[in-house]
Motif scaffolding. Structure first.
Motif, PDB file in Angstrom:
ATOM      1  N   TYR A 218       0.813  -1.218   0.000  1.00  0.00           N
ATOM      2  CA  TYR A 218       0.000   0.000   0.000  1.00  0.00           C
ATOM      3  C   TYR A 218       0.846   1.267   0.000  1.00  0.00           C
ATOM      4  O   TYR A 218       0.316   2.368  -0.164  1.00  0.00           O
ATOM      5  CB  TYR A 218      -0.985   0.026   1.176  1.00  0.00           C
ATOM      6  CG  TYR A 218      -0.369   0.030   2.559  1.00  0.00           C
ATOM      7  CD1 TYR A 218       0.077   1.205   3.149  1.00  0.00           C
ATOM      8  CD2 TYR A 218      -0.272  -1.144   3.293  1.00  0.00           C
ATOM      9  CE1 TYR A 218       0.621   1.215   4.419  1.00  0.00           C
ATOM     10  CE2 TYR A 218       0.264  -1.153   4.570  1.00  0.00           C
ATOM     11  CZ  TYR A 218       0.709   0.027   5.129  1.00  0.00           C
ATOM     12  OH  TYR A 218       1.250   0.022   6.388  1.00  0.00           O
ATOM     13  N   GLU A 219       2.148   1.109   0.144  1.00  0.00           N
ATOM     14  CA  GLU A 219       3.042   2.266   0.088  1.00  0.00           C
ATOM     15  C   GLU A 219       4.402   1.810  -0.416  1.00  0.00           C
ATOM     16  O   GLU A 219       4.997   0.906   0.197  1.00  0.00           O
ATOM     17  CB  GLU A 219       3.183   2.898   1.477  1.00  0.00           C
ATOM     18  CG  GLU A 219       3.887   4.233   1.461  1.00  0.00           C
ATOM     19  CD  GLU A 219       3.950   4.886   2.833  1.00  0.00           C
ATOM     20  OE1 GLU A 219       4.180   6.098   2.898  1.00  0.00           O
ATOM     21  OE2 GLU A 219       3.766   4.176   3.840  1.00  0.00           O
ATOM     22  N   LEU A 240      -4.107  -1.469   0.646  1.00  0.00           N
ATOM     23  CA  LEU A 240      -4.985  -0.756   1.575  1.00  0.00           C
ATOM     24  C   LEU A 240      -6.314  -1.488   1.723  1.00  0.00           C
ATOM     25  O   LEU A 240      -6.885  -1.526   2.816  1.00  0.00           O
ATOM     26  CB  LEU A 240      -5.214   0.681   1.111  1.00  0.00           C
ATOM     27  CG  LEU A 240      -6.079   1.532   2.053  1.00  0.00           C
ATOM     28  CD1 LEU A 240      -5.445   1.652   3.434  1.00  0.00           C
ATOM     29  CD2 LEU A 240      -6.326   2.917   1.458  1.00  0.00           C
ATOM     30  N   ASP A 241      -6.801  -2.085   0.638  1.00  0.00           N
ATOM     31  CA  ASP A 241      -8.033  -2.877   0.721  1.00  0.00           C
ATOM     32  C   ASP A 241      -7.865  -4.010   1.729  1.00  0.00           C
ATOM     33  O   ASP A 241      -8.734  -4.255   2.566  1.00  0.00           O
ATOM     34  CB  ASP A 241      -8.389  -3.458  -0.653  1.00  0.00           C
ATOM     35  CG  ASP A 241      -8.650  -2.389  -1.690  1.00  0.00           C
ATOM     36  OD1 ASP A 241      -9.434  -1.469  -1.406  1.00  0.00           O
ATOM     37  OD2 ASP A 241      -8.055  -2.459  -2.777  1.00  0.00           O
ATOM     38  N   ALA A 268     -10.053   7.177   6.187  1.00  0.00           N
ATOM     39  CA  ALA A 268      -8.943   7.581   7.056  1.00  0.00           C
ATOM     40  C   ALA A 268      -7.614   7.067   6.512  1.00  0.00           C
ATOM     41  O   ALA A 268      -6.605   7.784   6.517  1.00  0.00           O
ATOM     42  CB  ALA A 268      -9.180   7.062   8.470  1.00  0.00           C
ATOM     43  N   GLY A 269      -7.605   5.833   6.032  1.00  0.00           N
ATOM     44  CA  GLY A 269      -6.383   5.272   5.465  1.00  0.00           C
ATOM     45  C   GLY A 269      -5.945   6.005   4.215  1.00  0.00           C
ATOM     46  O   GLY A 269      -4.757   6.311   4.034  1.00  0.00           O
ATOM     47  N   GLU A 270      -6.892   6.307   3.340  1.00  0.00           N
ATOM     48  CA  GLU A 270      -6.569   7.035   2.111  1.00  0.00           C
ATOM     49  C   GLU A 270      -6.018   8.421   2.422  1.00  0.00           C
ATOM     50  O   GLU A 270      -5.049   8.878   1.798  1.00  0.00           O
ATOM     51  CB  GLU A 270      -7.816   7.141   1.237  1.00  0.00           C
ATOM     52  CG  GLU A 270      -8.243   5.814   0.621  1.00  0.00           C
ATOM     53  CD  GLU A 270      -9.592   5.878  -0.064  1.00  0.00           C
ATOM     54  OE1 GLU A 270      -9.906   4.950  -0.834  1.00  0.00           O
ATOM     55  OE2 GLU A 270     -10.342   6.848   0.176  1.00  0.00           O
ATOM     56  N   ALA A 271      -6.630   9.089   3.395  1.00  0.00           N
ATOM     57  CA  ALA A 271      -6.167  10.434   3.761  1.00  0.00           C
ATOM     58  C   ALA A 271      -4.761  10.388   4.348  1.00  0.00           C
ATOM     59  O   ALA A 271      -3.922  11.251   4.055  1.00  0.00           O
ATOM     60  CB  ALA A 271      -7.138  11.064   4.761  1.00  0.00           C
TER      61      ALA A 271
END
Length: 276
Positions: A218-219, A240-241, A268-271
């Motif tokens: 995810y990163e 992230l999913d 919240a995770g996306e932000a």
């Protein structure tokens, strides 16, 4: 601010990068759990027993990341069949009678992330990598894959491990050399479980009509492989999913409240990722 009545945290080493506090705190806020806290602690295998023994009754649970998913098992009073199937625990819940119970939400989290994108069943699949995440992927594929799974690995030892997990999980595992990883991209479902940068060279080989890619990173996001896949019109499920779905199950187990707020946790995770 309300006094803290219940506590939870994620443990691992390294841990500074973890998004778990962001996701769990978002869930607590949405659920009105103002007296709950969720933190992160740098804990390695040597420090884990002392950390667990020192916890007081305010603790509701722990999330565990590498390298603790197997190291924690001897410290527990029991583990779920799901965790036992891959000998890995990412969730510990402290029960009212003082027991420590381990579970693995990575496996149902993978299944939920795929089903959210409409993937209920596939005829075959490919896994890139052979580490702990790959064994969880195999356990998920035991549920949704009707046919063989080809694991692309770097060594004979890793290949033997994947065959062993396949036998244990009832999955027909076939092993291929990592050098032939480009062939994996033709599978209906490809699960990339390797560290950042490992699959970058495959990005130029995405087929014209790709199937589904599940990239557990995810990163940074998107990875070159995920970007190339999307550019060809293929469906992509991201790390992230997975992170959100496994965290959602942890929140439900630790708080006893269901359903946990999936949308709020994802936002919240996306932000948080956008701000890095």
């Amino acid at each position: 601010m309300a006094d803290i009545r219940r506590r939870a945290a994620v443990l691992g080493s390294p841990i500074a990068h973890s998004l778990s506090p962001v996701l769990h705190r978002a869930a607590y806020a949405e659920l009105g759990l103002d007296d709950w806290s969720y933190d992160r602690f740098e804990v390695d295998e040597a420090a884990l027993p002392g950390f667990v023994e020192a916890l007081d009754p305010a603790w509701a649970g722990l999330s565990l990341t590498m390298p603790l998913k197997r190291a924690v098992i001897p410290l527990l009073d029991g583990i779920s069949p799901t965790a036992a199937s891959v000998e890995a625990v990412n969730t510990v819940v402290f029960t009212e009678d003082g027991r420590r119970v381990g579970d693995n939400t990575d496996i149902p989290g993978m299944i939920a992330a795929l089903r959210e994108r409409g993937v209920e069943k596939v005829e075959s699949a490919a896994i890139l990598g052979a580490g702990a995440t790959a064994s969880s992927a195999l356990a998920a594929l035991a549920v949704i894959c009707a046919g063989p799974v080809t694991a692309y690995v770097r060594s004979k030892e890793r290949g033997d491990e994947m065959r062993g997990w396949g036998q244990r999980l009832g999955v027909d595992v076939r092993v291929a050399d990592w050098a032939d990883g480009g062939r994996a991209l033709d599978a209906p479902l490809v699960i990339a479980t390797t560290p950042a940068g490992t699959t970058d060279a495959l990005a130029t080989g995405v087929p014209e009509r790709p199937g589904i890619l599940f990239d557990v990173l995810y990163e940074p996001w998107p990875t070159p492989l995920a970007a190339g896949w999307s550019a060809r019109g293929g469906a992509v499920v991201g790390g992230l999913d997975l992170l959100v779905h496994q965290a959602l199950l942890q929140v439900e187990q630790m708080t006893g409240l269901s359903p946990a707020p999936l949308a709020a946790m994802r936002r919240a995770g996306e932000a948080a990722l956008a701000g890095r």
